[in-house]
Scaffold this motif. Structure first.
Motif, PDB file in Angstrom:
ATOM      1  N   LEU A   1      22.967  61.591  52.075  1.00 57.26           N
ATOM      2  CA  LEU A   1      22.877  60.176  52.434  1.00 57.26           C
ATOM      3  C   LEU A   1      24.192  59.635  52.983  1.00 57.26           C
ATOM      4  O   LEU A   1      24.235  58.515  53.490  1.00 57.26           O
ATOM      5  CB  LEU A   1      22.448  59.361  51.210  1.00 57.26           C
ATOM      6  N   THR A   2      25.265  60.421  52.846  1.00 61.55           N
ATOM      7  CA  THR A   2      26.586  59.969  53.306  1.00 61.55           C
ATOM      8  C   THR A   2      27.228  61.007  54.228  1.00 61.55           C
ATOM      9  O   THR A   2      28.450  61.167  54.243  1.00 61.55           O
ATOM     10  CB  THR A   2      27.513  59.699  52.102  1.00 61.55           C
ATOM     11  N   PHE A   3      26.403  61.727  54.999  1.00 55.41           N
ATOM     12  CA  PHE A   3      26.911  62.792  55.860  1.00 55.41           C
ATOM     13  C   PHE A   3      27.897  62.281  56.895  1.00 55.41           C
ATOM     14  O   PHE A   3      28.712  63.031  57.434  1.00 55.41           O
ATOM     15  CB  PHE A   3      25.753  63.493  56.571  1.00 55.41           C
ATOM     16  N   TRP A   4      27.819  60.985  57.214  1.00 55.66           N
ATOM     17  CA  TRP A   4      28.694  60.400  58.226  1.00 55.66           C
ATOM     18  C   TRP A   4      30.131  60.230  57.732  1.00 55.66           C
ATOM     19  O   TRP A   4      31.038  59.893  58.508  1.00 55.66           O
ATOM     20  CB  TRP A   4      28.144  59.034  58.644  1.00 55.66           C
ATOM     21  N   ASP A   5      30.363  60.476  56.427  1.00 52.55           N
ATOM     22  CA  ASP A   5      31.724  60.413  55.876  1.00 52.55           C
ATOM     23  C   ASP A   5      32.481  61.656  56.346  1.00 52.55           C
ATOM     24  O   ASP A   5      32.214  62.766  55.899  1.00 52.55           O
ATOM     25  CB  ASP A   5      31.656  60.368  54.342  1.00 52.55           C
ATOM     26  N   LEU A   6      33.443  61.477  57.235  1.00 53.84           N
ATOM     27  CA  LEU A   6      34.129  62.601  57.874  1.00 53.84           C
ATOM     28  C   LEU A   6      35.465  62.935  57.218  1.00 53.84           C
ATOM     29  O   LEU A   6      36.237  63.738  57.745  1.00 53.84           O
ATOM     30  CB  LEU A   6      34.369  62.294  59.356  1.00 53.84           C
ATOM     31  N   SER A   7      35.762  62.322  56.084  1.00 54.90           N
ATOM     32  CA  SER A   7      37.062  62.529  55.445  1.00 54.90           C
ATOM     33  C   SER A   7      37.215  63.965  54.964  1.00 54.90           C
ATOM     34  O   SER A   7      36.248  64.619  54.587  1.00 54.90           O
ATOM     35  CB  SER A   7      37.230  61.566  54.267  1.00 54.90           C
ATOM     36  N   TRP A   8      38.485  64.429  54.964  1.00 51.84           N
ATOM     37  CA  TRP A   8      38.790  65.779  54.485  1.00 51.84           C
ATOM     38  C   TRP A   8      39.014  65.696  52.979  1.00 51.84           C
ATOM     39  O   TRP A   8      40.138  65.800  52.488  1.00 51.84           O
ATOM     40  CB  TRP A   8      40.022  66.330  55.205  1.00 51.84           C
TER      41      TRP A   8
END
Length: 518
Positions: A506-513
């Protein structure tokens, strides 16, 4: 739910639509494959109709349900088959796997290799010295440290002299662990600064400094076997192989307690640190199982791990590759909606997709020599890493399946054993569903030994979780009793990971490392 599964009318309609939808998709794939730049043969194109098998089996199951007096039993058997068929297939191909053997015609050696090591500096990284020592002991032509800042570059330059001195006197921790003799360092060493905390930009910044046939990208926590290059380079025996992955192992970390705490609390802290280290180990060992099996099956792999990967330099030297590598977006819809990005993480997935989309093959080299060891499994860092890896799956697998589409004809079995399952395979959901289905069958309801039946099936589910994890428990039997049986720590973590997987979907758009302080 049981009433829905017992309704043959609705089920037949849904199954029919599934078969029809897959037929249209396969016809499109045949057309799509034949018009691409790297066209499969006509016979390979026709093999795409094999992708009809899953939906046809679903339709056959529905038809059996229509004529069976215990239709929930049919669904239960179908669920068990659906859950474990790929385990059986992967076990078979795991045993079929063969590593590439040394070839007299192979013209590659350690002198043909340049290593790029992206790093944010050795500070706070206890594995840094061992990583560098292992690389230099393998004697590649050049080692390039791709740093993110001036401070990190200075840290690297300050850390190098004692590492080199220890190697040349035979006193490094790496040499002591492996009982190696002193060695003269012959590798050319360079430090470059990309001035940005971005792994992709850091390695691209170093590409222009590579003059050898093979480029090796290494994490600054990956420790090579002393004969790593000798054991791995044979994987390039075929000119078609452009990308090589290796086997991974996790370093068993000391169980850290608190001597100032009470005896019980100290014991708990040791168990807690050991638990996360073991979970990290089992995570990577499961990956070893998957990539070895799928690579033996059809040459496939879900991803060549970025911890250490070897690639032909002609691939990464291409400016088209470098531009795409630095400008990857998710859900990009033309110029009106750029989507999410540029993506910083997922670099190893991008490389894997690029390789197969451009006509190259991937080889996984699983052997004792072609193994890297890494420290993994500290709380809360490991949970953050699991989130990042899971989000990567939900970002990259749909791209490979529906945007690139190469894997449908190049790695047809891997599509169904890895790419699809990794998006829906949540152990908590499927295990509960199978037990729930069993309890609603006539077989269970009419049995005089319900408890034995239930416990027997639960035991079967429990035992299957050893299939991929057995190598670690075989080497560390104490961890088996502490974290698998009778204390079910690993199965409970697997169920927790199922919930984590739903959250990351549901949060795949979170691109943080997540999991690394940059």
């Amino acid at each position: 739910m049981m009433q829905f599964l017992s309704n043959p009318k609705w089920l037949t309609t849904l199954a029919s639509w599934a078969v029809l939808g897959m037929l249209y998709w396969v016809i499109f794939l045949v057309y799509d494959a034949r018009r691409g730049p790297y066209q499969p043969s006509f016979l390979s194109s026709l093999k795409l109709f094999g992708h009809m098998i899953p939906t046809m089996l679903l339709f056959a199951t529905v038809k059996v349900v229509e004529h069976h007096n215990d239709n929930i039993l049919v669904w239960f058997i179908a669920l068990v088959a659906f859950r474990y068929w790929r385990t059986v297939v992967n076990i078979w191909f795991w045993f079929q796997y063969q590593p590439a053997l040394p070839n007299l015609d192979l013209k590659l050696s350690h002198a043909d290799c340049t290593v790029i090591l992206p790093t944010v500096g050795p500070e706070g990284n206890p594995a840094f010295a061992e990583t560098v020592s292992a690389i230099l002991f393998n004697r590649p032509s050049r080692l390039i440290f791709a740093t993110n800042s001036e401070d990190a570059a200075k840290q690297v330059e300050a850390a190098l002299p004692p590492i080199l001195s220890a190697l040349e006197t035979g006193k490094s921790d790496y040499q002591r662990e492996w009982r190696l003799k002193a060695t003269e360092v012959s590798t050319d060493i360079a430090v470059t600064n990309a001035k940005v905390s971005n792994k992709r930009r850091q390695v691209v910044n170093a590409f222009d400094m590579v003059e050898t046939a093979i480029t090796i990208m290494v994490d600054d926590t990956a420790v090579w076997h002393p004969q790593f290059l000798e054991g791995t380079l044979p994987a390039f025996g075929s000119d078609k192989v452009g990308f090589v992955g290796t086997s991974k192992w996790v370093k068993r970390l000391p169980r850290v307690g608190d001597p100032n705490a009470t005896w019980l609390r100290n014991l708990w802290k040791k168990y807690w640190s050991g638990f996360w280290n073991t979970m990290g180990a089992l995570y990577l060992i499961r990956h070893n199982f998957e990539i070895r099996a799928t690579n033996a099956a059809d040459g496939g792999v879900f991803c060549v791990s970025g911890r250490t990967s070897l690639i032909r330099t002609c691939i990464v030297a291409d400016y088209g590759f470098q531009y795409a590598f630095l400008n990857e977006f998710v859900l990009r819809l033309g110029e009106r909606f750029r989507g999410f990005g540029p993506i910083v993480a997922d670099d190893d997935n991008f490389l894997t997709r690029w390789i197969i989309n451009h006509g190259w093959d991937v080889k996984i080299q699983c052997s004792k020599e072609a193994t890297i060891t890494t420290p993994l499994g500290k709380y809360p860092k490991f949970v953050q890493q699991c989130q990042r890896w899971s989000r990567t799956t939900f970002r990259q697998n749909p791209i490979a399946l529906f945007a690139d589409r190469t894997i449908w004809w190049k790695w047809p079995l891997t599509v169904w054993t890895t790419y699809f399952p990794w998006m829906y395979n949540a152990a908590l959901f499927w295990d509960v569903l199978m037990v729930y289905a069993l309890m609603h069958t006539n077989l269970y309801q009419n049995s005089e030994h319900r408890i034995a039946l239930l416990y027997g099936f639960a035991g079967f589910i429990y035992s299957t979780k050893l299939v991929k994890t057995a190598p670690w428990f075989w080497q560390h039997p104490g961890d088996f009793f502490l974290y698998f049986f009778p204390i079910p720590a690993y199965p409970l973590f697997a169920y927790y990971h199922s919930l984590l997987k739903i959250w990351t979907a549901l949060t795949f758009w979170d691109l943080s490392w997540s999991g690394r302080k940059l």
